[in-house]
Write an enzyme that holds these catalytic residues in place. Structure first.
Site, mmCIF file in Angstrom:
data_model
loop_
_atom_site.group_PDB
_atom_site.id
_atom_site.type_symbol
_atom_site.label_atom_id
_atom_site.label_comp_id
_atom_site.label_asym_id
_atom_site.label_seq_id
_atom_site.Cartn_x
_atom_site.Cartn_y
_atom_site.Cartn_z
ATOM 1 N N ASP A 25 33.870 42.171 35.958
ATOM 2 C CA ASP A 25 32.567 41.759 37.025
ATOM 3 C C ASP A 25 32.575 40.052 36.921
ATOM 4 O O ASP A 25 32.880 39.605 36.094
ATOM 5 C CB ASP A 25 31.348 42.052 36.198
ATOM 6 N N ASN A 73 31.529 50.415 46.026
ATOM 7 C CA ASN A 73 32.155 49.226 46.699
ATOM 8 C C ASN A 73 32.443 49.319 48.028
ATOM 9 O O ASN A 73 32.646 48.362 48.909
ATOM 10 C CB ASN A 73 33.427 48.772 45.837
HETATM 11 C C1 FPP Z 1 33.512 42.404 40.223
HETATM 12 O O1 FPP Z 1 33.240 41.325 40.739
HETATM 13 C C2 FPP Z 1 34.778 43.124 40.606
HETATM 14 C C3 FPP Z 1 35.234 43.745 41.589
HETATM 15 C C4 FPP Z 1 34.343 44.433 42.549
HETATM 16 C C5 FPP Z 1 36.791 44.320 41.905
HETATM 17 C C6 FPP Z 1 37.453 44.104 40.649
HETATM 18 C C7 FPP Z 1 39.108 43.897 41.378
HETATM 19 C C8 FPP Z 1 39.846 43.146 40.893
HETATM 20 C C9 FPP Z 1 39.887 42.277 39.771
HETATM 21 C C10 FPP Z 1 41.123 43.210 41.802
HETATM 22 C C11 FPP Z 1 41.930 44.425 42.137
HETATM 23 C C12 FPP Z 1 42.214 45.082 40.912
HETATM 24 C C13 FPP Z 1 43.530 45.304 40.508
HETATM 25 C C14 FPP Z 1 43.536 46.379 39.314
HETATM 26 C C15 FPP Z 1 44.648 44.803 41.083
HETATM 27 P P1 FPP Z 1 32.019 41.060 42.054
HETATM 28 O O2 FPP Z 1 32.553 40.777 43.311
HETATM 29 O O3 FPP Z 1 31.181 42.174 41.896
HETATM 30 O O4 FPP Z 1 31.603 39.749 41.208
HETATM 31 P P2 FPP Z 1 29.932 39.098 41.479
HETATM 32 O O5 FPP Z 1 29.064 40.277 40.811
HETATM 33 O O6 FPP Z 1 29.964 37.817 40.708
HETATM 34 O O7 FPP Z 1 29.725 38.987 42.762
#
Ligand code: FPP
Length: 237
Positions: A25, A73
């Site tokens: 996250d 998501n």
């Molecule tokens: C949370 O950050 C992250 C995600 C929703 C996606 C996680 C995905 C990746 C790291 C990339 C793809 C994965 C692989 C395995 C290649 P957020 O956007 O919720 O952050 P925030 O809470 O700060 O807005």
């Protein structure tokens, strides 16, 4: 004496974690703090995934489970969803050879077959190419929601005529994997967000303020040290 043996014999301590899961996250906040588009945060998030998977393999971790895309998501803006899908595809395409060469087995949990046909085809190919590997298992949670997983498992168990914890466990997407030992969440949020709710029943949890793109193998090592110092009692005394 290996580190694992030393930890196993230390009174009151746990053994080395076999199965670690991570809620990655903070990509968006990482980007915002730098006045960059959210997609750049996700891109840097993939770099963190890449180095962590390498480190997990090098440290001999049995299973690393990553929450890459949840059933919730899909409600993000279309542009962000498509950026995440593009990153996932590029990551698998770029690193598959490395998985094959380094004995990494890929596994997917979640209803990934409902995703776009090109993503499903790519994943199916990667799963097949790494199926016989017996080194570190990299489990990627895609279109994953724990409540959905539990409901699907309960329905399958019911169809076989037995609704017990064991029967449900055997139908979960994680069936066959070692029990979850440690769950890590980055970015300072302290909740499970529909991730591995069943499997987390006795897992240890580590919450860190580090934003996912900044999470390094050293942060994983620190979390494993915290885990090794915990006294797991599984409800006993
Ligand atoms: C949370 O950050 C992250 C995600 C929703 C996606 C996680 C995905 C990746 C790291 C990339 C793809 C994965 C692989 C395995 C290649 P957020 O956007 O919720 O952050 P925030 O809470 O700060 O807005």
């Amino acid at each position: 004496m290996t580190l694992r043996q030393a930890q196993d014999t230390k009174a009151g301590s746990t053994s080395t974690a076999r199965h670690v899961a991570i809620i990655m996250d903070g990509n968006g906040r990482w980007a915002k703090a730098r006045h960059l588009p959210r997609a750049v945060g996700h891109q840097r998030g993939v770099e963190a995934v890449r180095s962590l998977v390498r480190a997990a393999r090098e440290m001999g971790l049995e299973v690393l489970t990553l929450y890459a895309f949840s059933t919730e998501n899909w409600s993000r803006p279309e542009e962000e969803v498509s950026a995440l899908m593009g990153l996932l595809k590029r990551y698998i395409m770029a690193d598959l050879k490395e998985f094959v060469e380094n004995n990494v087995r890929l596994q997917v949990i979640g209803n990934y077959r409902a995703m776009a046909p090109d993503v499903v085809a790519l994943l199916d190919d990667a799963l097949a190419q790494t199926a016989a590997n017996d080194g570190t298992t990299l489990v990627v949670a895609l279109n994953y929601g724990a409540q959905d997983e539990i409901a699907r498992a309960a329905a399958k168990a019911a169809a076989k005529g037995e609704i017990t914890p064991e029967a449900i466990s055997a139908e979960l997407d994680t069936a066959g994997l070692p029990p979850l030992d440690l769950l890590i969440r980055t970015s300072g949020e302290v909740r499970l967000s529909n991730f591995l709710l069943w499997q987390a029943a006795y897992a240890e949890m580590v919450f860190t303020d580090v934003l996912w793109p900044d999470f390094t193998p050293d942060n994983l090592r620190e979390a494993l040290e915290v885990y090794a110092g915990r006294d797991r009692r599984y409800g006993g005394r």
